[in-house]
Design an enzyme around this catalytic site. Sequence first.
Site: not given
Ligand code: GLA
Length: 763
Positions: A462, A524
């Site tokens: 991420d 997301d």
């Molecule tokens: C980001 C990612 C999510 C999740 C969160 C965790 O927002 O896009 O899918 O993994 O971080 O903190």
Amino acid sequence: MSEVFRLDTAHTSYWFRVTGQGHLEHLYYGPTLPARQDPDALAVKRTAPIGTSTNYPGADPVYALDNMCLEWSGAGRGDYRETPIETDTATDFRYTGHEYAPAAPDGLPRPHGASQSLRVELADDAVGAALTLHYDVFYDADVIARHAVLSATGGPIQVAKLLSAMVDLPGGDWTLTTLNGAWVKEAHRQALPIGYGIQVNSSTTGSSSNRHNPGVMLAEPGATEEHGRVYGCNLVYSGNHYTAVERSGQDLIRVACGINPAGFGWTLAPGESLATPTVVLTFSDSGYGGASAHFHDFANDHIVPAYWARRPRPVVYNNWEATFFSFDAGKLLKLAKQAKALGAELFVLDDGWFGKRDDDTKGLGDYTVNPRKFPNGLGHFAAQVRKAGLDFGIWVEPEMANPDSDLYRAHPDWAITAPRREPTLGRNQLVLDLTRAEVRDYIVANVGAVIDETGAAYVKWDYNRNLADTDAPGFQHRYLLGLYDVLGRIFGPRPQVLLESCSSGGNRFDLGMLCYGPQIWASDDTDPVERLEIQGGLSLFYPQSTMGAHVSEAPHQQTLRDTPLTTRFNVAAFGDLGYELDLRMLSPVQRKEIKEQLAFYKEHRATFQYGRFRRVDTGMGAKPNKAVWTVSAPGEVIVGVFQTLATAAEGLDRLVVPGMDPATEYRLRTREQSVFLSRFGELIKHIGIRLNPEGMAMTAVNKVYRLTDAVEDYRVFGAALGNGVPLANQFMGTGYNDRVRMLGDFGSNLYLITPTAQTGSTS
Ligand code: GLA
């Protein structure tokens, strides 16, 4: 006569030549040409001088760079259009030689498996500079890849701008399509007329960004998904990108693409070189869909790591939306076992397993496992997941640190900050300075150890904030070189680990990241109606196999939209499917439905992930409240029909399926799916159920009883599918029976099309 370069792919030709003055003149980019085509006929004609043009010294009076189609231009010699290069002086590069040979590795991600490589050498002796233009041909994918390398051959050179490639195309009233958006609404397609002047598609966030994806398409007037001439251009780079499209007064369209000059700057010492990222170009006379098909094959076969090319992707269960930070090993193991029972193949432990990470204010940068959540360690937990029958995957965000972390307390200087300024935060975190070798070593060692200790088969990488406080010119590019170094060192020796990159969803969805990991968490936002825009937009440039797509809860956590479980699956199935909802909350009938979804997906996985994808813009696909997608592979086609907002007494729905063999007979059958009673509210009285819709009895029935959505089953020839097959009526309040399609708002269906005898060709 001068040198002519003829680069041919399966369906396209890209030709250019050296002029008498040594410039590279672009001749042609379009459908394949016979080699004996006279190049003079292809060149833009210069038969009369155009007023206010600046003549090139020593040439005939009509040789003015501003009115020519070029492969590269400079500044200060009479070409007043967008320049791909800016240094502290004028530049004018002229041909010195060429060789059919590939470029040497240089730390930037490059496509692999070119069928032909050409390097054309140019020089500007007045500056003391050499320029190599690299061309790589990907014959089967119909893609030409280009990049430029600038070298200082005399004194030092201050480079303010160095793009990867430019090309001048014939144009006119063409359309420029880009993907724009923001967090949870990435990749929304926008088409604008190409007017006179310059239009720029760029990012400045340090990443390829959710604001403007690097891919662009240029299309002739009237082009559709299936018809018309379309050029595509994308950049293999994950940082600040820049594509300028300039329409000149002579209706030539210049496309120039590369690293964004904003914030860029580079000093080349004598003998040094600067390599630029790869630009990929394609052309199709079969519309946007044709150009997308080329890019899909290219990404699948020449971008993603060779190990993962066309390899089936597992169905994951990810705990993030079910638990956020609030979990322990016991709770997760229960979820993992339930996921296994439904058919999932890999369990992803998301954020929150390390340091003091109980919310997003602390812990990033640390790799010590949280002992309260995992008293027996992570290796033990991963082993238990495997014992439950699932592979193990893990989330990391290695480019970041929270100020409240052991790492930051030990090495505050490792974070990117600007002198004399208070550091900026994004999601409470700082970005680590990946231009520093010790920072890169720390990440390589720690992420490598986590993968090895847990035996992880999958890593979600991420990146949840954008760069800021980077005031040194070129720093952001050096950051990217650092990132690519780290990714190469971690995943190069571990090719079997499936890397899914992520940046708050699709904030870094680009071909650069795909060179290291074959899939990216697309957004997301898992609301299926939003995903129609997001996945549909991304599909212009990226194949389904690159898009992580999960089924989550409804009402949705970002839109409050309440969508059927069937539609959540039907959209996510056109990607790398996963589930992210809280499995503990599912009713028995929802479990059954999900089990059936997973079985169907796995049976048709190769088609969903690697079949030829089409966005259908005729028949139902032309209606404003519909989207129609198809995926086709030898032997089967799957069609997704999605309705956004219902209209009253919706008119005839005609399902058009392009690309079928007209003379083959097919069976077209709806995939069976559930309609849950809760969808009807008080209307259930009309279908003979006399229960209070809010009452306890109804709640109980709704958990164990479901209706089946209408199943249509026809035998149709490909010619009829191409023309459009009329479907059964939609629900309109005149009664429910098992031949009425229950779409309503946000309803959808999948259709499976197979040849009735094993003779047909469907792709
Ligand atoms: C980001 C990612 C999510 C999740 C969160 C965790 O927002 O896009 O899918 O993994 O971080 O903190």
